[in-house]
Design an enzyme around this catalytic site. Structure first.
Site, PDB file in Angstrom:
ATOM      1  N   SER A  99       0.825  -1.209   0.000  1.00  0.00           N
ATOM      2  CA  SER A  99       0.000   0.000   0.000  1.00  0.00           C
ATOM      3  C   SER A  99       0.859   1.258   0.000  1.00  0.00           C
ATOM      4  O   SER A  99       1.597   1.521  -0.931  1.00  0.00           O
ATOM      5  CB  SER A  99      -0.965  -0.040   1.179  1.00  0.00           C
ATOM      6  N   ASP A 245      -1.507   1.345  -3.698  1.00  0.00           N
ATOM      7  CA  ASP A 245      -2.250   0.279  -4.369  1.00  0.00           C
ATOM      8  C   ASP A 245      -3.615   0.750  -4.848  1.00  0.00           C
ATOM      9  O   ASP A 245      -4.430  -0.048  -5.309  1.00  0.00           O
ATOM     10  CB  ASP A 245      -2.390  -0.944  -3.463  1.00  0.00           C
ATOM     11  N   ASP A 247      -6.358   1.720  -3.547  1.00  0.00           N
ATOM     12  CA  ASP A 247      -7.649   1.357  -2.960  1.00  0.00           C
ATOM     13  C   ASP A 247      -8.227   2.501  -2.137  1.00  0.00           C
ATOM     14  O   ASP A 247      -9.380   2.436  -1.711  1.00  0.00           O
ATOM     15  CB  ASP A 247      -7.551   0.068  -2.135  1.00  0.00           C
TER      16      ASP A 247
END
Length: 454
Positions: A99, A245, A247
């Site tokens: 991440s 990432d 998200d």
């Protein structure tokens, strides 16, 4: 290698430094353990742009295939693209990413079919136990016929699915600056935004797991300075930043001012409730603004408060049948996305809301940003439990004040509240405070900090 899995296996995922804390040999064991715990006969894997990600992902696939499991590799992808594949194909999945962590880190986010989370209480602790038992001798030999490892591109299908959930075809033209932070947003945004009435100004779209421009963590104000400046220079309608990432998404308005993730949660909640006939449950964690449950109720919905953390949000989403959930960390969860979090879908909602009217983003979100918040303030402490007890003793018994311990300690008064939560991995206490006006928030924040740091 000899690895300390207590430092590697976190509450929701696997994460550590490569190769110091883990490597491809260990990733192969995780692949074998994952399929044994989940009982999967086929899985899907994906990875981000970090230099170590392809090798770790392929090692995991080897470990799974050796146990007789067929593996579909979707290659470079965002975490929510992996969740899409898990949901659309009905497969358990593993995403290789750390991440927003620095370049030397990597990790695994795992899920069951339909993007259902794998956390400490839902299989991760069992996976850890198996890997620990195999570290010296290796995974036991399987009698199963080895599975296949095949590749499949899902970017177009993922993009089409998202765009089918939010209609952007009739919005007014918008100019949007997107800072991908050299992360996976640089891979997904061009395809998702293609053909929409958007003028895209890309920043740091080159995939580079060494993060040469800034950390891919938009919640740190230092990492959105470039975006803020560019929005003003371009006279853009808004700016969007994604983490490594992709998200999570973070939004700045036309002035370059940050938009609170709680305001985004409230805005998207209102839209999702409207799309569901003014009915539905909306999940929010206990450090989101008072604005969120207020807006949910005003739009006919039922707010449900949870602990911080995606496993709690996803579990409550599934239990309650909620249509949407949001966290103040800029994670946004959608029933129509298998209850999983997707920053891209939240970004599309913001674009649709802004482009569906003539006003500015600052004016639009003002109705959802009603209180003064401190943001999250971390303090290093020697005794987390002792400091929490001191705070409880200071406020317990005061008139018109309530206490609850759903997650850490939350103190609530008529005009303000604050929450203090211990970190699970560091000797930190995390403070979030909010009040009806700035002076009150500052007073409450400073009073709490004085006890925490006393």
């Amino acid at each position: 290698m000899t690895a300390d899995l207590s430092q590697l296996v976190k509450a929701y995922d696997v994460r550590g430094v490569v190769p110091d804390q883990w490597d491809e040999t260990l990733a192969e064991l995780f692949g074998a353990a994952f399929v044994q715990v989940t009982g999967a006969d086929a899985i899907v894997t994906g990875h981000d742009m970090r230099p170590s990600s392809p090798g770790l992902s392929r090692a995991f696939a080897r470990g799974a295939a050796a146990r007789g499991v067929d593996v579909t590799e979707i290659g470079l992808c965002s975490t929510d693209q992996l969740y899409y594949a898990s949901g659309a194909f009905g497969l358990a999945g593993a995403m290789f990413t750390a991440s927003h962590n620095p370049a030397q880190y990597n990790g695994i986010k795992m899920c069951r079919p339909g993007a259902a989370p794998v956390g400490q209480d839902t299989g991760l602790s069992e996976i850890r136990e198996l890997v620990e038992s195999w570290m010296d001798s290796g995974a036991p030999t399987s009698d199963a016929t080895p599975g296949t490892i095949t590749q499949r591109d899902t970017l177009e299908d993922y993009s089409a699915h998202l765009r089918g959930l939010v209609d952007l075809t009739s919005i007014r033209p918008l100019k949007v600056v997107v800072d991908a932070g050299n992360g996976m947003g640089g891979h997904t945004v061009p395809t998702v935004f293609a053909g929409l009435p958007l003028t895209l100004v890309p920043m740091y779209f080159e995939l580079d797991g060494m993060f040469p421009n800034h950390e891919a963590n938009p919640l740190d104000p230092a990492n959105i300075v470039d975006l803020q400046k560019r929005v003003r220079e371009e006279d853009a309608d808004l700016g969007i930043a994604f983490d490594g990432d992709a998200d999570r998404c973070f939004v700045v308005d036309e002035r370059g001012e940050p938009v609170s993730p709680s305001a985004i949660t409230a805005l998207v909640a209102a839209r999702e409730l409207a799309r569901n006939g003014g009915k539905g449950t909306v999940i929010h964690n206990l450090i989101t603004s008072w604005s969120v449950p207020e807006v949910v109720r005003e739009n006919g919905g039922t707010p449900v408060r949870t602990r911080v953390g995606h496993s709690f949000i996803k579990a409550e989403m599934a239990t309650s049948g909620a249509i949407f959930g949001g966290e103040h960390s800029a994670h946004y969860y959608f029933k129509d996305f298998w209850n999983a979090d997707t920053g891209m879908l939240a970004a599309l909602h913001v674009l649709a809301a802004l482009g569906g009217q003539e006003g500015t983003l600052a004016a639009l979100v003002a109705q959802y940003d009603r209180y003064a918040g401190s943001g999250e303030i971390n303090s290093t402490v020697d005794d987390q439990a002792g400091r929490l007890a001191a705070i409880k003793a200071a406020y317990e018994g005061r008139e018109d004040i309530t206490l609850d311990e759903l997650d850490g300690l939350t103190i609530t008064a008529t005009d303000w509240w604050f929450n203090v939560r211990p970190s699970n991995t560091e000797p930190l206490l995390r403070l979030n405070a909010e009040a009806r006006d700035e002076p009150t928030m500052v007073r409450v924040r400073d009073e709490a900090l004085a006890i925490i740091r006393g």
